[in-house]
Design a protein around this motif. Structure first.
Motif, mmCIF file in Angstrom:
data_model
loop_
_atom_site.group_PDB
_atom_site.id
_atom_site.type_symbol
_atom_site.label_atom_id
_atom_site.label_comp_id
_atom_site.label_asym_id
_atom_site.label_seq_id
_atom_site.Cartn_x
_atom_site.Cartn_y
_atom_site.Cartn_z
ATOM 1 N N CYS A 173 28.189 -27.574 -3.433
ATOM 2 C CA CYS A 173 29.427 -28.008 -2.782
ATOM 3 C C CYS A 173 30.577 -27.737 -3.734
ATOM 4 N N GLU A 187 36.289 -30.200 -3.986
ATOM 5 C CA GLU A 187 37.094 -30.858 -2.941
ATOM 6 C C GLU A 187 36.248 -31.352 -1.774
ATOM 7 N N SER A 188 35.054 -30.830 -1.602
ATOM 8 C CA SER A 188 34.260 -31.169 -0.424
ATOM 9 C C SER A 188 33.323 -32.330 -0.714
ATOM 10 N N GLU A 189 32.952 -33.025 0.339
ATOM 11 C CA GLU A 189 32.026 -34.146 0.240
ATOM 12 C C GLU A 189 30.608 -33.619 0.498
ATOM 13 N N GLU A 213 26.807 -33.263 1.601
ATOM 14 C CA GLU A 213 25.986 -33.880 2.645
ATOM 15 C C GLU A 213 24.637 -34.234 2.027
#
Length: 235
Positions: free
Chosen positions: A130, A133-135, A137
């Motif tokens: 990831c 900036e991204s969360e 999963e």
């Protein structure tokens, strides 16, 4: 933070911890709440030594680095052939060869990615990526290594990550700068928390346990026995 006090308290509570972990198998997040020191790299190694009487990083890196060059040769030979495994290995080595820096950490990263591919194991849920900036999963993730990168690169092998996080039962336990160190801490945590090896990656983790660390190495799968024989011929 008083590291000496933490080490002493972890040593004092070791028997209670093993009894709790082995007999009742509580969720990992509960164990981490009880003994948060297991989120520390040094205490994971200390716990592994209490269980096995073995210095995990020293033993692992001596053996791993001794076999590194031969493993690279074996995997490249397989990559030159035909078939899905060969194609997957060829892609890993294409990325490796494009790197400007080819040091020990580059080779370790390449081999850790190539080993399960060579052993025809499924890494799709294990190696995750990831951006900062991204969360990520992480729902339903039993065990994984999460590579955090600074951009939206699509490369399956990352040599300059922001961090590599060890994920167990949906939660990030610890984050480290290098893949090999994160893999090793994960291995130590599997022992410390009495967990099963990641589904579909049994041979990869047994290679670490039985061939590199020499733990309970009396019985090897045919694939691992073949690989071990090849390595021992060139030590």
């Amino acid at each position: 933070m008083d590291l000496l006090l933490i080490k002493k308290m972890m040593q004092t509570t070791f028997a209670l911890r093993r009894q709790t972990i082995v007999r009742t198998c509580p969720p990992v997040n509960e164990l981490m709440d009880l003994w948060p020191a297991l989120k520390m790299e040094s205490e994971v190694y200390a716990e592994f030594q209490r269980i096995t009487n073995q210095n995990l990083p020293n033993t692992f890196y001596v053996a791993f680095d001794r076999h590194l060059s031969r493993l690279m040769v074996i995997f490249r030979q397989k990559a030159s052939k035909t078939g899905k495994t060969a194609e997957a290995l060829a892609e890993i080595f294409k990325i490796h060869d494009e790197q400007e820096l080819h040091d020990i950490n580059t080779r370790r990263t390449t081999v850790i990615h190539a080993l399960p591919v060579y052993l025809q194991e499924d890494t799709s849920g294990f190696f995750r990526t990831c951006t900062e900036e991204s969360e990520p999963e992480l729902g339903g993730v039993a065990v994984a290594l999460l590579t955090v990168i600074s951009d939206n690169g699509t490369s399956q092998v990352q040599y300059q990550p922001v961090t590599i996080s060890v994920v167990i039962e949906n939660d990030i336990v610890v984050s480290l700068p290098r893949l090999a160190d994160a893999f090793l801490v994960m291995f130590g945590l599997i022992y410390a928390l009495h967990l099963s090896y990641p589904k579909g990656l049994t041979n990869t983790f047994e290679f670490t346990q039985k061939i590199l660390l020499g733990l309970e190495d009396r019985k090897l799968s045919p694939k691992l026995q073949t690989l071990k024989n090849d390595l021992m011929m060139h030590v």
